[in-house]
Design a protein around this motif. Structure first.
Motif, PDB file in Angstrom:
ATOM      1  N   ILE A   1       0.965  -1.250  -0.195  1.00 43.93           N
ATOM      2  CA  ILE A   1      -0.074   0.076  -0.042  1.00 43.93           C
ATOM      3  C   ILE A   1       0.790   1.302   0.079  1.00 43.93           C
ATOM      4  O   ILE A   1       0.695   1.985  -0.880  1.00 43.93           O
ATOM      5  CB  ILE A   1      -1.106  -0.019   1.206  1.00 43.93           C
ATOM      6  CG1 ILE A   1      -2.062  -1.036   0.837  1.00 43.93           C
ATOM      7  CG2 ILE A   1      -1.562   1.263   1.384  1.00 43.93           C
ATOM      8  CD1 ILE A   1      -2.693  -1.512   2.135  1.00 43.93           C
ATOM      9  N   MET A   2       2.006   1.394   0.817  1.00 50.78           N
ATOM     10  CA  MET A   2       2.705   2.299   0.790  1.00 50.78           C
ATOM     11  C   MET A   2       3.530   2.729  -0.516  1.00 50.78           C
ATOM     12  O   MET A   2       3.764   3.649  -1.030  1.00 50.78           O
ATOM     13  CB  MET A   2       3.928   2.368   1.915  1.00 50.78           C
ATOM     14  CG  MET A   2       3.141   2.335   3.240  1.00 50.78           C
ATOM     15  SD  MET A   2       2.393   3.774   3.771  1.00 50.78           S
ATOM     16  CE  MET A   2       3.570   4.794   4.155  1.00 50.78           C
ATOM     17  N   THR A   3       3.915   1.506  -1.146  1.00 49.64           N
ATOM     18  CA  THR A   3       4.533   1.608  -2.511  1.00 49.64           C
ATOM     19  C   THR A   3       3.559   2.216  -3.500  1.00 49.64           C
ATOM     20  O   THR A   3       3.840   3.313  -4.024  1.00 49.64           O
ATOM     21  CB  THR A   3       4.933   0.263  -3.032  1.00 49.64           C
ATOM     22  OG1 THR A   3       5.844  -0.377  -2.113  1.00 49.64           O
ATOM     23  CG2 THR A   3       5.599   0.360  -4.388  1.00 49.64           C
ATOM     24  N   ASN A   4       2.208   1.781  -3.497  1.00 45.15           N
ATOM     25  CA  ASN A   4       1.205   2.297  -4.287  1.00 45.15           C
ATOM     26  C   ASN A   4       0.931   3.571  -4.097  1.00 45.15           C
ATOM     27  O   ASN A   4       0.797   4.470  -4.965  1.00 45.15           O
ATOM     28  CB  ASN A   4       0.001   1.641  -4.452  1.00 45.15           C
ATOM     29  CG  ASN A   4       0.132   0.238  -5.112  1.00 45.15           C
ATOM     30  OD1 ASN A   4       1.175   0.017  -5.815  1.00 45.15           O
ATOM     31  ND2 ASN A   4      -0.764  -0.732  -4.479  1.00 45.15           N
ATOM     32  N   LEU A   5       0.809   4.329  -2.637  1.00 46.34           N
ATOM     33  CA  LEU A   5       0.930   5.797  -2.327  1.00 46.34           C
ATOM     34  C   LEU A   5       2.106   6.390  -2.875  1.00 46.34           C
ATOM     35  O   LEU A   5       1.865   7.482  -3.303  1.00 46.34           O
ATOM     36  CB  LEU A   5       0.719   5.727  -0.873  1.00 46.34           C
ATOM     37  CG  LEU A   5      -0.617   5.394  -0.130  1.00 46.34           C
ATOM     38  CD1 LEU A   5      -0.532   5.282   1.408  1.00 46.34           C
ATOM     39  CD2 LEU A   5      -1.705   6.373  -0.907  1.00 46.34           C
ATOM     40  N   GLY A   6       3.303   5.697  -2.606  1.00 50.13           N
ATOM     41  CA  GLY A   6       4.416   6.415  -3.362  1.00 50.13           C
ATOM     42  C   GLY A   6       4.404   6.836  -4.810  1.00 50.13           C
ATOM     43  O   GLY A   6       4.530   7.712  -5.222  1.00 50.13           O
TER      44      GLY A   6
END
Length: 184
Positions: A9-14
């Motif tokens: 999720i954090m990667t996708n937010l990034g």
């Protein structure tokens, strides 16, 4: 929530923040994603996330950090024997090196990424060919030998246009203008 899912999720937010032009925030989210992935020791996902972070730093012009992350992604992908991630890391490293003014090393990385992508039959082959064409157009033409790499001992050829990357991507990276020779 599972740290691996939170990391994705954090990667996708990034990536989302990067697409919105908020590169610093995007890089921060990707760094947090890597911390989460490191906590569960998932190197396959970790390698691709490091390539994405390296690209974010490239876009920010922070080339030393970008190179470090891309080289780290490359080392992990090779250790894990994951050729798709290795091709992604090589392509990212090639883009960083091209942007930072090192066309010879960029050419070598992109050529190796192309060989892997073509062998795997992935759609990214055309984008890698386009990147090579753009680099060649910017540098004023081909210099031989372009790259050496492991391709099972076979000699492989990639024909790229002298007109630039858009034509190479449109034609799957193959036209009759100039020739990039990869020696295995």
């Amino acid at each position: 929530m599972d740290p691996q899912i939170r990391g994705r999720i954090m990667t996708n937010l990034g990536l989302l923040y990067g697409e919105l032009g908020r590169l610093e925030e995007g890089a921060a989210h990707m760094e947090r994603a890597l911390e989460l992935m490191d906590s569960v020791d998932n190197h396959r996902a970790d390698s691709l996330a490091r390539s994405l972070l390296a690209d974010a730093y490239r876009q920010l012009g922070r080339y030393d950090e970008a190179i470090r992350w891309a080289q780290n992604a490359l080392a992990i992908s090779r250790k894990e024997r994951h050729q798709y991630h290795e091709a992604a890391a090589l392509s990212t490293l090639g883009q960083i090196l091209a942007d930072s003014g090192d066309p010879d090393r960029a050419r070598s990385c992109l050529a190796r990424a192309y060989v892997l992508a073509e062998r795997l039959g992935v759609p990214e082959t055309a984008q890698t060919a386009a990147s090579i064409a753009e680099l060649e157009t910017a540098s004023g033409g081909l210099r031989a030998p372009v790259a050496t790499g492991s391709s099972g001992g076979a000699r492989q050829r990639l024909v790229v246009p002298s007109q630039g990357g858009a034509q190479a991507a449109e034609l799957g990276g193959r036209t009759a203008q100039s020739e990039l020779v990869l020696l295995g």
